[in-house]
Design an enzyme around this catalytic site. Structure first.
Site, short mmCIF file in Angstrom:
data_model
loop_
_atom_site.label_atom_id
_atom_site.label_comp_id
_atom_site.label_asym_id
_atom_site.label_seq_id
_atom_site.Cartn_x
_atom_site.Cartn_y
_atom_site.Cartn_z
N ARG A 152 0.90 -1.28 0.08
CA ARG A 152 0.00 0.01 0.04
C ARG A 152 0.96 1.31 -0.06
O ARG A 152 0.60 2.20 0.50
CB ARG A 152 -0.86 0.05 1.20
CG ARG A 152 -2.08 -0.92 1.37
CD ARG A 152 -3.08 -0.70 0.10
NE ARG A 152 -4.15 -1.54 0.50
CZ ARG A 152 -4.30 -2.67 0.40
NH1 ARG A 152 -3.35 -3.49 -0.01
NH2 ARG A 152 -5.50 -3.46 0.36
N SER B 251 -10.58 -0.15 3.76
CA SER B 251 -9.84 -0.33 5.07
C SER B 251 -9.45 1.11 5.48
O SER B 251 -8.90 1.83 4.74
CB SER B 251 -8.57 -1.10 4.36
OG SER B 251 -9.06 -2.46 4.20
N GLU C 129 -4.54 4.05 6.46
CA GLU C 129 -4.20 3.68 5.04
C GLU C 129 -4.87 5.07 4.25
O GLU C 129 -4.19 5.41 3.21
CB GLU C 129 -4.68 2.39 4.51
CG GLU C 129 -4.62 2.35 3.32
CD GLU C 129 -5.37 0.86 2.70
OE1 GLU C 129 -5.47 -0.19 3.24
OE2 GLU C 129 -6.12 0.99 1.47
#
Ligand code: EPU
Length: 338
Positions: free
Chosen positions: A166, A238, A334
């Site tokens: 990520r 998320s 994130e």
């Protein structure tokens, strides 16, 4: 369409948390030349800029006092072939899942496990989106972008992007500096299916023969069962990353919590399932004000209706503290918190 610059522009429709905030300038651009002309005449620096794709990875806690670029380059074109590989150049404004559908339809493998990931193609290298054992960085050959600092068009190869979990250079040294305009992917006419993650294999078998189509269907089903639809319950997928920790530390946690899911990274490091930590700390389904923890996936925070960005950020902080106190692990967002 010509480039449009709007002033004091609401971003409510441009962030999937559905937060009512505004930016000073909103620049929607479909053509690279116009974008280049704009950045050359304004000499912006990255601190004054935000680059928005589908808005599925942002939490706005206040108005943004700068320029938001919203690239809408279109098109999906095969630009080369090499043995079993095809090279496809895709506009940054293309909806990611439309590109995945196109690839699956044509029998090209490499992105099928990323079915239904929200957002636009241009944001995928920034975030290095990943799901069900696949990351987009594995398929990206190069990224075309406009450098807002130098006022130049550049082509950046995959190695320079420094993809990891990520993460990419576009989140660090090059944050808000390059407006991605096109991404070139390498896909395969003879795909190697990836079914090892979670219930993917079983779900595919239930649908019939293993193929790109059944994988796409299976992943769509798994996602729809767990992840809330932004149109019903606004969210940004998320909210936290799965934390990377040292293996020895993870081992000590597993002794105390034997059911904690752990994913290998390298010899010395593993990732922990943040959703599990959050659920175990008692947060799943909890609501504070208008901000909630999704009842089927604790890693997803939701706007239960009319939440401010601050409310959601507050909930995120409470979760972080509580997970730290219980497990000694700091969760990292994130989502980009602005
Ligand atoms: N789990 C729980 N409780 C929860 C959520 C998860 O116990 O509330 C456990 C699950 O039982 C499972 C493990 O945690 O054992 C992992 O759960 P899951 O397969 O749902 O994946 P995740 O690690 O929570 C990551 C990605 C998702 C991606 C899935 C599938 C991150 C931050 N998230 O979630 O990505 O779809 O894997 O690959 O890496 C996103 O980035 O927006 C996103 C949705």
């Amino acid at each position: 369409m010509d480039m449009e610059v709007r002033e004091s522009f609401s971003l409510k429709k441009f962030n999937t948390f559905d937060i009512e905030v505004a930016c000073k300038y909103f620049v929607e651009c479909e053509r690279e030349e116009e974008l280049l002309e704009f950045v050359r005449s304004y000499e912006l620096n990255p601190e004054e800029v935000l680059i928005l794709g589908g808005g599925s990875n942002f939490l706005f806690t206040e108005d943004f006092d700068g320029v938001v670029f919203y690239p809408t380059m279109q098109g999906c074109e095969v630009v080369g072939e090499d043995g079993d590989d095809v090279y496809v150049r895709v506009g940054s404004g293309v909806v990611w899942d439309d590109f995945v559908a196109w690839a699956v339809e044509h029998g090209y493998g490499g992105v099928e496990n990323l079915s239904l990931v929200p957002g636009h193609v241009g944001a995928t290298p920034v975030q290095n989106i990943g799901a069900y054992g696949m990351e987009v960085g594995e398929s990206i050959v190069s990224v075309e972008a406009v450098d807002i600092v130098k006022g130049e068009k550049v082509t950046i190869d995959a190695v320079t992007c420094r993809f990891s979990y990520r993460d990419s250079i576009f989140k660090h040294e090059w944050k808000n500096r390059f407006v991605v305009t096109y991404v070139t992917f390498r896909l395969s006419k003879r795909p190697v299916f990836r079914l090892h993650y979670g219930s993917v294999h079983d779900e595919v078998i239930r649908l019939g023969e293993i193929s790109l189509k059944t994988i796409r269907q299976a992943i769509t089903r798994i996602r729809e069962a767990k992840l809330p639809d932004v149109k019903v319950l606004p969210n940004a997928g998320s909210f936290f990353k799965n934390p990377l920790v040292e293996r020895a530390f993870a081992d000590s946690l597993i002794e105390k919590y034997p059911s904690l899911p752990v994913y290998p990274v390298d010899e010395d490091h593993v990732k922990l399932a943040a959703g599990w930590l959050i659920e175990f700390a008692g947060w799943k389904g909890k609501v504070i004000g208008h901000a909630g923890v999704h009842e089927k996936q604790a890693l997803v925070l939701v706007n239960t209706g009319g939440a401010t960005g601050i409310e959601i950020a507050h909930l995120a902080n409470e979760i972080k503290k509580s997970v730290f106190l219980q497990f000694g692990v700091w969760l990292e967002a994130e989502v980009n918190v602005i």
